[in-house]
Design a protein around this motif. Sequence first.
Motif, short mmCIF file in Angstrom:
data_model
loop_
_atom_site.label_atom_id
_atom_site.label_comp_id
_atom_site.label_asym_id
_atom_site.label_seq_id
_atom_site.Cartn_x
_atom_site.Cartn_y
_atom_site.Cartn_z
N MET A 150 0.62 -1.21 -0.07
CA MET A 150 -0.06 -0.04 -0.05
C MET A 150 0.82 1.30 -0.16
SD MET A 150 -3.57 -0.27 0.10
CE MET A 150 -4.25 0.85 1.69
N PHE A 151 1.93 1.25 0.94
CA PHE A 151 2.73 2.37 1.13
C PHE A 151 3.44 2.66 -0.33
CE2 PHE A 151 1.72 1.35 5.34
CZ PHE A 151 1.15 2.58 5.78
N LYS A 152 4.19 1.64 -0.77
CA LYS A 152 4.89 1.15 -2.00
C LYS A 152 4.26 1.94 -3.29
CE LYS A 152 7.82 -2.61 -0.73
NZ LYS A 152 7.77 -4.19 -1.37
N LEU A 153 2.90 1.46 -3.40
CA LEU A 153 2.11 2.16 -4.42
C LEU A 153 1.82 3.64 -4.36
CD1 LEU A 153 0.32 1.39 -6.79
CD2 LEU A 153 -1.50 0.98 -5.34
N ALA A 154 1.67 4.12 -2.80
CA ALA A 154 1.18 5.45 -2.73
C ALA A 154 2.60 6.42 -3.11
CB ALA A 154 0.83 5.75 -1.13
N LEU A 155 3.72 5.80 -2.74
CA LEU A 155 5.10 6.50 -3.11
C LEU A 155 5.15 6.57 -4.49
CD1 LEU A 155 7.46 4.94 -0.43
CD2 LEU A 155 6.68 7.57 -0.56
N ASP A 156 4.77 5.46 -5.27
CA ASP A 156 5.15 5.47 -6.66
C ASP A 156 4.09 6.43 -7.16
OD1 ASP A 156 6.84 3.61 -6.59
OD2 ASP A 156 5.76 2.03 -6.98
N ILE A 157 2.71 6.24 -6.92
CA ILE A 157 1.66 7.18 -7.55
C ILE A 157 2.16 8.69 -7.19
CG2 ILE A 157 -0.69 7.92 -7.65
CD1 ILE A 157 -1.23 4.78 -7.38
N SER A 158 2.30 9.08 -6.23
CA SER A 158 2.52 10.19 -5.61
C SER A 158 3.74 11.07 -5.93
CB SER A 158 2.37 10.71 -4.10
OG SER A 158 3.80 9.95 -3.52
N GLN A 159 4.78 10.13 -6.31
CA GLN A 159 6.08 10.63 -7.00
C GLN A 159 6.68 11.91 -5.94
OE1 GLN A 159 8.23 9.50 -9.59
NE2 GLN A 159 7.00 7.77 -8.89
N VAL A 160 6.44 11.60 -4.64
CA VAL A 160 7.00 12.31 -3.66
C VAL A 160 7.98 11.67 -2.72
CG1 VAL A 160 6.43 13.82 -1.43
CG2 VAL A 160 4.84 13.98 -3.44
N PRO A 161 9.13 12.07 -2.58
CA PRO A 161 10.21 11.38 -1.95
C PRO A 161 9.74 11.21 -0.44
CG PRO A 161 11.22 13.23 -3.05
CD PRO A 161 9.70 13.45 -3.23
N ALA A 162 9.96 9.71 0.21
CA ALA A 162 9.51 9.46 1.26
C ALA A 162 9.75 10.46 2.49
CB ALA A 162 10.03 8.03 1.85
N LYS A 163 11.09 11.08 2.50
CA LYS A 163 11.30 11.91 3.55
C LYS A 163 10.81 13.36 3.55
CE LYS A 163 14.95 13.71 0.62
NZ LYS A 163 16.72 13.89 0.55
N GLN A 164 9.99 13.68 2.40
CA GLN A 164 9.07 14.92 2.28
C GLN A 164 7.71 14.55 2.36
OE1 GLN A 164 9.82 16.79 -1.57
NE2 GLN A 164 12.06 16.44 -1.51
N ILE A 165 7.32 13.43 3.08
CA ILE A 165 5.85 13.05 3.34
C ILE A 165 6.04 12.97 4.94
CG2 ILE A 165 4.03 11.03 3.20
CD1 ILE A 165 5.58 10.36 0.42
N ILE A 166 4.61 13.28 5.27
CA ILE A 166 4.17 12.93 6.62
C ILE A 166 2.97 11.94 6.36
CG2 ILE A 166 3.35 13.71 8.84
CD1 ILE A 166 4.71 16.44 8.31
N TYR A 167 2.95 11.18 7.16
CA TYR A 167 1.76 9.92 7.17
C TYR A 167 0.80 10.06 8.35
CZ TYR A 167 -0.92 5.66 7.17
OH TYR A 167 -1.80 4.59 7.61
N ILE A 168 0.02 10.21 8.45
CA ILE A 168 -1.08 10.36 9.68
C ILE A 168 -2.10 9.45 9.74
CG2 ILE A 168 -2.58 12.05 11.02
CD1 ILE A 168 -1.30 14.36 9.44
N ASP A 169 -1.97 8.66 10.86
CA ASP A 169 -2.87 7.47 10.91
C ASP A 169 -3.22 7.38 12.49
OD1 ASP A 169 -4.39 4.96 11.30
OD2 ASP A 169 -3.20 4.50 9.03
N ASP A 170 -4.35 6.72 12.96
CA ASP A 170 -4.76 6.65 14.37
C ASP A 170 -4.16 5.15 14.80
OD1 ASP A 170 -6.66 5.70 12.62
OD2 ASP A 170 -8.05 5.42 14.67
#
Length: 214
Positions: A150-170
């Motif tokens: 799921m996260f690999k796909l989100a990274l591939d589709i968004s084309q945003v580097p992981a270090k530039q992302i914040i993931y928010i989940d409960d």
Amino acid sequence: MNKQNITGLFLDIGGVLLTDGWNRIARKKAAEYFKLDHDVMEDRHHITVETFELGKITLEEYLRRVVFVDHQNFEIQDFKEFIFAQSTGNFEMLSLIAALKKEHNLKIVIVSNESRELNEYRIKKFGLTDLADCFISSSFVRLRKPDTDMFKLALDISQVPAKQIIYIDDQLMFVHLAENFGINTIHHTDYQSTKAKLGSFGLCVINDSYNGSR
């Protein structure tokens, strides 16, 4: 970290932007309202939920396996409407994310486990297409957290580097899974603490307002 380096947010829906769609509390409430055996319904739900949230069966098929195995004195449509009615918005969070997206030009990606009909209802009801750039929903992509694809796909589709992302989940488990990809994370427990943590990354807003459906 450079506070100006965050360019994307990955967000869960249930428990962050909205209430959970169909969690144990809602199922217990349904069992009481429709006078069902809660334990039996829970057993059937847990056997079926993965297939349901992967979008491999419809909501009606799910209900025929979980609720309508036996004859009931109510209709499937009654139960569907009850399920949909359990969803309410966390409008403070919706407002905050909308303002951050506008002020910081963020890419917003939904990464969520939800069945198709419920997910589509919630997206439309709360205007989430105005908020998110894309939806990595389990029922759309046939993957389901904790599957790390799921996260690999989100990274591939968004084309945003992981270090530039914040993931928010409960869900803390999913937060830890995202961290394995080098993604910055926030374990969401309430609006104020999440807002403060976002601020520590340099994501602050002057005025947050959200015009989604109430």
